[in-house]
Design a protein around this motif. Structure first.
Motif, mmCIF file in Angstrom:
data_model
loop_
_atom_site.group_PDB
_atom_site.id
_atom_site.type_symbol
_atom_site.label_atom_id
_atom_site.label_comp_id
_atom_site.label_asym_id
_atom_site.label_seq_id
_atom_site.Cartn_x
_atom_site.Cartn_y
_atom_site.Cartn_z
ATOM 1 N N UNK A 115 -3.602 -2.958 12.984
ATOM 2 C CA UNK A 115 -3.529 -2.791 11.534
ATOM 3 C C UNK A 115 -3.521 -4.133 10.821
ATOM 4 N N UNK A 116 -2.994 -5.183 11.500
ATOM 5 C CA UNK A 116 -2.945 -6.512 10.918
ATOM 6 C C UNK A 116 -2.002 -6.586 9.735
ATOM 7 N N UNK A 117 -2.280 -7.529 8.836
ATOM 8 C CA UNK A 117 -1.462 -7.696 7.638
ATOM 9 C C UNK A 117 -1.594 -6.455 6.753
ATOM 10 N N UNK A 118 -0.453 -5.993 6.230
ATOM 11 C CA UNK A 118 -0.458 -4.757 5.442
ATOM 12 C C UNK A 118 0.427 -4.893 4.211
ATOM 13 N N UNK A 119 0.041 -4.142 3.174
ATOM 14 C CA UNK A 119 0.874 -3.951 1.984
ATOM 15 C C UNK A 119 1.013 -2.446 1.760
ATOM 16 N N UNK A 120 2.226 -1.977 1.515
ATOM 17 C CA UNK A 120 2.420 -0.545 1.279
ATOM 18 C C UNK A 120 3.439 -0.338 0.167
ATOM 19 N N UNK A 121 3.338 0.832 -0.463
ATOM 20 C CA UNK A 121 4.267 1.184 -1.531
ATOM 21 C C UNK A 121 5.562 1.726 -0.945
#
Length: 494
Positions: free
Chosen positions: A42-48
């Motif tokens: 998935x690598x680098x991630x941003x999530x709410x």
């Protein structure tokens, strides 16, 4: 309601940017880890805050082949922001950033990988891409900031680690080296100056260590005395000629000659020669070692020319051999006892020209012909490691030279050249002489005979040309005669 729709739109935007495709390759647990690296897929991630995310990991080799990794251990560096279960599922705790780490054991080696994770709250301000996973040679990416309000904010960009990625004032992202960092984007000019953090992961291919192809041992050859020590060194190189840092195993072919320790240090045991070996990763380099005596015998004279039937007394002296300013020199002369004297024939009659007794007195056989040579050898009967002394014994022309019959008118023989000549090996000198009558007038055609009593030092031809024949020097007497008239020239060879 309009604001809620915007929030829903941003939720969809973030979910779209953070979604990824799972790889379905085979398990890599039994593979060799030397040419693989573990990658969080998935690598680098941003999530709410209300989002969901499950991480997966794969093994990637140098040819780009992917293999699904099993039995992966997961952890979160900041559990106040998010935790992660054993199956890679993330549980959001609060807004902020953390680092997700994965580890797996392959072939007895533990491989690890990490990726940044940002947890954000819904806002009117967003950045695309929301997360980045690339190779280090990936081209630059232009970051885009989006604001859904009516104002026109100013955006600024900052990287948490410029060795991983840099970003300029306009949001252009450049990738420098492997690692993780956070790009912080700040929107100025709107309420609260909101911030969006974009996690970045830059991957690098695994480095494969090329095996050792050749080993070079230095020095390639050396000669040491039995009383000395020495050291060999070795260097290992791969197929590209790059020097490798390895540990060498040192051995010698004949440990009775010398032994060697783990650092290449030599300890001589006895006189002789042997090979020295250094091995790294099954590749062997070699060098030569010669252990020489530290005591030698010298003979006096070093060269002798003795007529058939005559004798020559030899004396032997033992010396210590020492190294001074890099040169081997003789030191501490010692009287020798129990000397073993020998004149070997080597099984050939040509060398059977003399005998020698236990006191070093050599007798040239009466049957020996002038010009024949042999060797006189003196060894220490009590210590075989003392290097024996060697001298050359040559059969000289007899003391009487066949000068023929004098011309009836001859009254004398004049020597017009010097009676003392000094030469070096290979040099020549011409004798000038003439037979004269009673009035001191040269008799044309009167023959002159030339003889040397030591042809191993200096020889002379029938025209009277002297040639220095000795490497080590000595003296010879040249007889110049006509009938009963004669002159003598002393030749010294240096």
């Amino acid at each position: 309601m309009k604001i809620l729709n915007y929030l829903g739109l941003f939720s969809l935007l973030f979910l779209a940017l953070t979604s990824c495709k799972k790889d379905e390759d085979n398990n890599g647990d039994n593979q060799d880890a030397s040419n693989q690296m573990l990658v969080i897929e998935n690598g680098a991630q941003t999530m709410l805050m209300d989002g969901s995310l499950t991480y997966t990991a794969v093994l990637l080799d140098t040819e780009g082949n992917r293999t699904a990794a099993s039995n992966v251990s997961w952890s979160s560096a900041n559990t106040d922001v998010a935790t992660i279960a054993s199956n890679g599922a993330v549980t959001v705790v609060a807004a902020g950033t953390t680092t997700i780490q994965a580890s797996v054991t392959v072939g007895g080696t533990t491989l690890t990988s990490s990726a940044p994770l940002a947890i954000q709250t819904p806002a009117l301000f967003a950045v695309a891409p929301a997360a980045v996973l690339v190779d280090s040679d990936f081209p630059n990416i232009q970051m885009e900031a989006v604001y859904l309000g009516t104002s026109s904010p100013t955006y600024s960009y900052q990287s948490s680690d410029n060795t991983v990625a840099t970003v300029n004032a306009s949001g252009e992202l450049s990738f420098i080296g492997a690692g993780n960092c956070i790009i912080t984007v700040t929107a100025s000019g709107i309420d609260g100056n909101p911030v969006v953090e974009v996690p970045v992961t830059v991957l690098a291919p695994p480095v494969i260590e090329l095996p050792v192809q050749r080993v070079v041992v230095s020095p390639a050859s050396q000669v040491i005395l039995k009383t000395e020590t020495a050291q060999y060194t070795a260097k290992a190189y791969d197929m590209d000629g790059n020097e490798k840092t390895v540990t060498f195993d040192w051995t010698v072919a004949d440990p009775s000659i010398a032994t060697i320790d783990a650092n290449g240090n030599i300890s001589p045991q006895t006189i002789g020669s042997t090979k020295v070996y250094a091995m790294a990763q099954g590749v062997v380099g070699e060098a030569q070692l010669e252990v020489s005596p530290n005591k030698v015998i010298t003979l006096d004279p070093l060269n002798a020319s003795v007529a058939a039937g005559n004798t020559q007394q030899y004396s032997a002296t033992k010396y210590d051999v020492v190294r001074s300013n890099g040169e081997l020199v003789l030191n501490n002369p010692q009287a020798t006892s129990n000397v073993s004297w020998q004149i070997p024939t080597f099984g050939f009659p040509i060398f059977d020209v003399a005998t020698i007794d236990n006191n070093g007195l050599a007798t040239v056989k009466s049957s020996a012909n002038p010009g024949m040579s042999t060797f006189v050898i003196a060894a220490d009967a009590n210590d075989p490691e003392v290097f024996p002394g060697v001298s050359i014994l040559s059969v000289a022309v007899g003391s009487s030279c066949n000068c023929g019959t004098a011309d009836p008118n001859a009254a004398g023989l004049n020597l017009n050249s010097s009676s003392n000549v000094t030469l070096s090996f290979g040099q020549t000198a011409q004798i000038s002489a003439e037979v004269v009558d009673a009035g001191a007038t040269a008799i044309v055609g009167a023959p002159i005979v030339y003889c040397s009593d030591n042809i191993q030092v200096a020889d002379v031809d029938f025209n009277g040309e002297i040639s220095a024949t000795s490497f080590s020097g000595g003296t010879a007497n040249i007889t110049v005669c006509h009938g009963n008239f004669s002159q003598t020239i002393t030749v010294t060879v240096q």
